[in-house]
Design an enzyme around this catalytic site. Structure first.
Site, PDB file in Angstrom:
ATOM      1  N   ASP A  51      59.475  45.103 -26.591  1.00  0.00           N
ATOM      2  CA  ASP A  51      59.798  46.316 -27.331  1.00  0.00           C
ATOM      3  C   ASP A  51      60.344  47.350 -26.336  1.00  0.00           C
ATOM      4  O   ASP A  51      59.704  47.651 -25.334  1.00  0.00           O
ATOM      5  CB  ASP A  51      58.488  46.794 -27.978  1.00  0.00           C
ATOM      6  CG  ASP A  51      58.610  48.148 -28.645  1.00  0.00           C
ATOM      7  OD1 ASP A  51      59.704  48.747 -28.607  1.00  0.00           O
ATOM      8  OD2 ASP A  51      57.585  48.597 -29.197  1.00  0.00           O
ATOM      9  N   THR A 116      78.949  55.207 -32.986  1.00  0.00           N
ATOM     10  CA  THR A 116      79.397  54.910 -34.350  1.00  0.00           C
ATOM     11  C   THR A 116      80.352  55.966 -34.889  1.00  0.00           C
ATOM     12  O   THR A 116      80.282  57.142 -34.494  1.00  0.00           O
ATOM     13  CB  THR A 116      78.172  54.825 -35.294  1.00  0.00           C
ATOM     14  OG1 THR A 116      78.618  54.775 -36.652  1.00  0.00           O
ATOM     15  CG2 THR A 116      77.264  56.029 -35.159  1.00  0.00           C
ATOM     16  N   TYR A 140      71.016  59.012 -39.026  1.00  0.00           N
ATOM     17  CA  TYR A 140      71.548  57.914 -38.205  1.00  0.00           C
ATOM     18  C   TYR A 140      72.655  58.415 -37.279  1.00  0.00           C
ATOM     19  O   TYR A 140      72.618  58.201 -36.061  1.00  0.00           O
ATOM     20  CB  TYR A 140      72.078  56.790 -39.111  1.00  0.00           C
ATOM     21  CG  TYR A 140      72.887  55.768 -38.359  1.00  0.00           C
ATOM     22  CD1 TYR A 140      72.284  54.933 -37.423  1.00  0.00           C
ATOM     23  CD2 TYR A 140      74.263  55.644 -38.554  1.00  0.00           C
ATOM     24  CE1 TYR A 140      73.035  54.012 -36.706  1.00  0.00           C
ATOM     25  CE2 TYR A 140      75.006  54.728 -37.853  1.00  0.00           C
ATOM     26  CZ  TYR A 140      74.391  53.916 -36.924  1.00  0.00           C
ATOM     27  OH  TYR A 140      75.137  53.013 -36.206  1.00  0.00           O
ATOM     28  N   LYS A 144      72.792  58.969 -32.897  1.00  0.00           N
ATOM     29  CA  LYS A 144      73.812  58.411 -31.992  1.00  0.00           C
ATOM     30  C   LYS A 144      74.524  59.526 -31.236  1.00  0.00           C
ATOM     31  O   LYS A 144      74.825  59.387 -30.047  1.00  0.00           O
ATOM     32  CB  LYS A 144      74.807  57.574 -32.799  1.00  0.00           C
ATOM     33  CG  LYS A 144      74.201  56.306 -33.391  1.00  0.00           C
ATOM     34  CD  LYS A 144      73.907  55.297 -32.302  1.00  0.00           C
ATOM     35  CE  LYS A 144      73.414  53.969 -32.844  1.00  0.00           C
ATOM     36  NZ  LYS A 144      73.330  52.927 -31.816  1.00  0.00           N
ATOM     37  N   PHE A 207      80.594  50.312 -54.985  1.00  0.00           N
ATOM     38  CA  PHE A 207      79.973  51.642 -55.006  1.00  0.00           C
ATOM     39  C   PHE A 207      81.028  52.732 -55.175  1.00  0.00           C
ATOM     40  O   PHE A 207      81.437  53.367 -54.221  1.00  0.00           O
ATOM     41  CB  PHE A 207      79.186  51.873 -53.717  1.00  0.00           C
ATOM     42  CG  PHE A 207      78.057  50.908 -53.482  1.00  0.00           C
ATOM     43  CD1 PHE A 207      77.388  50.312 -54.544  1.00  0.00           C
ATOM     44  CD2 PHE A 207      77.647  50.595 -52.188  1.00  0.00           C
ATOM     45  CE1 PHE A 207      76.333  49.424 -54.331  1.00  0.00           C
ATOM     46  CE2 PHE A 207      76.596  49.722 -51.964  1.00  0.00           C
ATOM     47  CZ  PHE A 207      75.942  49.127 -53.039  1.00  0.00           C
ATOM     48  N   ARG A 220      87.917  51.451 -45.340  1.00  0.00           N
ATOM     49  CA  ARG A 220      87.260  51.307 -44.034  1.00  0.00           C
ATOM     50  C   ARG A 220      88.157  50.523 -43.076  1.00  0.00           C
ATOM     51  O   ARG A 220      89.034  49.774 -43.494  1.00  0.00           O
ATOM     52  CB  ARG A 220      85.930  50.549 -44.175  1.00  0.00           C
ATOM     53  CG  ARG A 220      84.858  51.291 -44.953  1.00  0.00           C
ATOM     54  CD  ARG A 220      84.336  52.482 -44.161  1.00  0.00           C
ATOM     55  NE  ARG A 220      83.285  53.195 -44.878  1.00  0.00           N
ATOM     56  CZ  ARG A 220      83.500  54.193 -45.734  1.00  0.00           C
ATOM     57  NH1 ARG A 220      84.734  54.580 -46.011  1.00  0.00           N
ATOM     58  NH2 ARG A 220      82.483  54.805 -46.306  1.00  0.00           N
ATOM     59  N   ARG A 281      77.697  55.418 -53.513  1.00  0.00           N
ATOM     60  CA  ARG A 281      76.508  55.406 -52.651  1.00  0.00           C
ATOM     61  C   ARG A 281      76.498  56.733 -51.890  1.00  0.00           C
ATOM     62  O   ARG A 281      77.525  57.115 -51.331  1.00  0.00           O
ATOM     63  CB  ARG A 281      76.608  54.215 -51.685  1.00  0.00           C
ATOM     64  CG  ARG A 281      75.397  53.997 -50.821  1.00  0.00           C
ATOM     65  CD  ARG A 281      75.500  52.698 -50.032  1.00  0.00           C
ATOM     66  NE  ARG A 281      76.541  52.738 -49.005  1.00  0.00           N
ATOM     67  CZ  ARG A 281      76.803  51.743 -48.167  1.00  0.00           C
ATOM     68  NH1 ARG A 281      76.115  50.610 -48.246  1.00  0.00           N
ATOM     69  NH2 ARG A 281      77.766  51.838 -47.273  1.00  0.00           N
TER      70      ARG A 281
HETATM   71  N1  UFG Z   1      80.119  48.779 -50.357  1.00  0.00           N
HETATM   72  C1  UFG Z   1      80.164  48.418 -51.690  1.00  0.00           C
HETATM   73  N2  UFG Z   1      79.231  47.533 -52.137  1.00  0.00           N
HETATM   74  C2  UFG Z   1      78.271  46.998 -51.317  1.00  0.00           C
HETATM   75  C3  UFG Z   1      78.251  47.362 -49.970  1.00  0.00           C
HETATM   76  C4  UFG Z   1      79.191  48.264 -49.524  1.00  0.00           C
HETATM   77  O1  UFG Z   1      81.005  48.893 -52.457  1.00  0.00           O
HETATM   78  O2  UFG Z   1      77.454  46.218 -51.807  1.00  0.00           O
HETATM   79  C5  UFG Z   1      81.137  49.712 -49.863  1.00  0.00           C
HETATM   80  C6  UFG Z   1      80.525  50.968 -49.262  1.00  0.00           C
HETATM   81  O3  UFG Z   1      80.329  51.941 -50.250  1.00  0.00           O
HETATM   82  C7  UFG Z   1      81.595  51.338 -48.239  1.00  0.00           C
HETATM   83  C8  UFG Z   1      82.206  50.002 -47.812  1.00  0.00           C
HETATM   84  O4  UFG Z   1      81.830  49.080 -48.829  1.00  0.00           O
HETATM   85  O5  UFG Z   1      82.581  52.096 -48.852  1.00  0.00           O
HETATM   86  C9  UFG Z   1      81.683  49.509 -46.496  1.00  0.00           C
HETATM   87  O6  UFG Z   1      80.270  49.563 -46.531  1.00  0.00           O
HETATM   88  P1  UFG Z   1      79.351  48.949 -45.383  1.00  0.00           P
HETATM   89  O7  UFG Z   1      77.940  49.205 -45.785  1.00  0.00           O
HETATM   90  O8  UFG Z   1      79.775  47.550 -45.089  1.00  0.00           O
HETATM   91  O9  UFG Z   1      79.756  49.808 -44.134  1.00  0.00           O
HETATM   92  P2  UFG Z   1      79.688  51.373 -43.912  1.00  0.00           P
HETATM   93  O10 UFG Z   1      81.090  51.843 -43.785  1.00  0.00           O
HETATM   94  O11 UFG Z   1      78.833  52.075 -44.877  1.00  0.00           O
HETATM   95  O12 UFG Z   1      78.850  51.385 -42.579  1.00  0.00           O
HETATM   96  C10 UFG Z   1      79.394  51.302 -41.325  1.00  0.00           C
HETATM   97  C11 UFG Z   1      78.380  50.626 -40.397  1.00  0.00           C
HETATM   98  C12 UFG Z   1      77.110  51.396 -40.378  1.00  0.00           C
HETATM   99  C13 UFG Z   1      77.418  52.798 -39.996  1.00  0.00           C
HETATM  100  C14 UFG Z   1      78.466  53.387 -40.897  1.00  0.00           C
HETATM  101  C15 UFG Z   1      78.877  54.747 -40.467  1.00  0.00           C
HETATM  102  O13 UFG Z   1      78.154  49.321 -40.819  1.00  0.00           O
HETATM  103  O14 UFG Z   1      76.196  50.827 -39.474  1.00  0.00           O
HETATM  104  O15 UFG Z   1      79.628  52.590 -40.906  1.00  0.00           O
HETATM  105  O16 UFG Z   1      79.555  55.415 -41.468  1.00  0.00           O
HETATM  106  F1  UFG Z   1      76.332  53.562 -40.055  1.00  0.00           F
END
Ligand code: UFG
Length: 323
Positions: A51, A116, A140, A144, A207, A220, A281
């Site tokens: 840890d 991030t 989060y 960072k 979402f 993204r 979300r």
């Molecule tokens: N999404 C969906 N359905 C899902 C999962 C995700 O529509 O079941 C959408 C989310 O709303 C988002 C996109 O897909 O628009 C990408 O989502 P992710 O969860 O894959 O990734 P994020 O962009 O939310 O997260 C990433 C990193 C995180 C970090 C974040 C910072 O994976 O660790 O960017 O904004 F914190």
């Protein structure tokens, strides 16, 4: 040959990094508490289960002597960080400070930190370069950013040199098929879409379809795990060569919407994927795209797998391994 300690080397990104370092001939040691990582994902080098918050254990490991430390051992779920901020500040900040203290005690002066896009908060312009204001909107992202700020102070005061790599969306899997994403629970879009394609899940939930983007779904910047790891390799080389501290944004500079990811996954897998539209979300910015010109110019980084279909294909091979 560099001697590198990879903290969190049994996780998704860390395990790909350990494999790459091994291939490059580095002497690599993984430290991981296996709270979310997998022992069988550590394909080379020494492994220590421990840890990061245990100072005596850190001292024992660092006494082996290292040229550099790479740190992947963070909690990464935005939503959870809002519900349980103490967990995030404790691990991502306090335990990271402990790691840095132990490094100082043992004379290890090079550090590569997984930061991030979440440190930027709601984008003020796109693509996001390193000059973009950092105003995180969740715990989060704040954890960072705090470590980034600590690192700047530590370089000035203690000469500890670091590279912060601000990942946009890490995705894909080992092109040789040995490693991939195994989060429990899985929250990331690409593995979830592929689980819907393989039948492990009934559908993918989208979402929000009412964002100010061309098709209404969030955009993204997906970066292949191998390209992300190659950036760490270049960062390590730069620190070994005497370069000073630097933060870089890391993405392909191209945005894809959630719907485009689903369409690409249907093409790559040849399977139809059921979609269920849901609400937004909380905390999701409409668009997160990196301007990674700086790391291209300064470190010569070039993504090898920038194509979304290739990223999805490698993740798909991992999803259906053993099928
Ligand atoms: N999404 C969906 N359905 C899902 C999962 C995700 O529509 O079941 C959408 C989310 O709303 C988002 C996109 O897909 O628009 C990408 O989502 P992710 O969860 O894959 O990734 P994020 O962009 O939310 O997260 C990433 C990193 C995180 C970090 C974040 C910072 O994976 O660790 O960017 O904004 F914190």
């Amino acid at each position: 040959m560099s001697k590198v300690l990879v903290v969190g080397g049994a996780g998704y990104i860390g395990s790909h990094m350990v494999k790459m370092l091994g291939r490059q001939g580095c002497d690599v040691t993984t430290l991981d508490d296996l709270s979310s990582g997998h022992r069988d994902a550590v394909l080379c080098g020494d492994f220590v289960q421990g840890d990061m918050g245990d100072r005596a254990m850190l001292d024992a490991v660092l006494a082996r002597g290292f040229d550099a430390v790479m740190h992947f051992a963070s909690f990464i779920q935005v939503g959870e960080s809002v519900q349980q901020p103490a967990k995030y500040y404790q691990n991502n900040v306090v335990n990271t400070l402990g790691l840095l203290d132990a490094m100082r005690s043992h004379g290890v002066g090079r550090f590569i930190f997984s930061s991030t896009a979440a440190t930027f908060g709601e984008p003020q312009y796109s693509p996001i370069d390193e000059r973009h204001p950092q105003q995180p909107i969740n715990p989060y992202g704040r954890t960072k950013l705090m470590v980034e700020q600590v690192l700047a102070d530590y370089e000035r005061a203690y000469g500890l040199r670091s590279v912060c790599l601000r990942y946009f969306n890490a995705a894909g899997a080992d092109p040789e098929g040995q490693l991939g994403e195994r989060h429990e629970p899985e929250t990331h879009l690409i593995p979830l879409v592929l689980q819907a394609a393989s039948g492990r899940r009934p559908h993918i939930g989208v979402f929000g379809r009412d964002y100010d983007t061309p098709d209404g779904t969030c955009v993204r910047d997906y970066i292949h795990i191998e390209d992300l790891c190659s950036a760490h390799g270049l960062a390590l080389q730069s620190l070994m060569g005497g370069a000073g501290s630097q933060a870089y944004n890391l993405g392909n500079g191209q945005g894809f919407s959630v719907q485009e990811v689903i369409d690409t996954a249907q093409q790559v897998t040849g399977r139809s994927i059921a979609v269920v539209n849901g609400p937004r979300r909380a905390g999701d910015p409409a668009r997160l795209v990196a301007d990674a010109s700086l790391i291209r110019e300064k470190l010569g980084w070039q993504p090898r797998y920038a194509d979304l279909a290739t990223i999805v294909e490698h993740a798909w091979r991992w999803e259906i391994r053993g099928e």
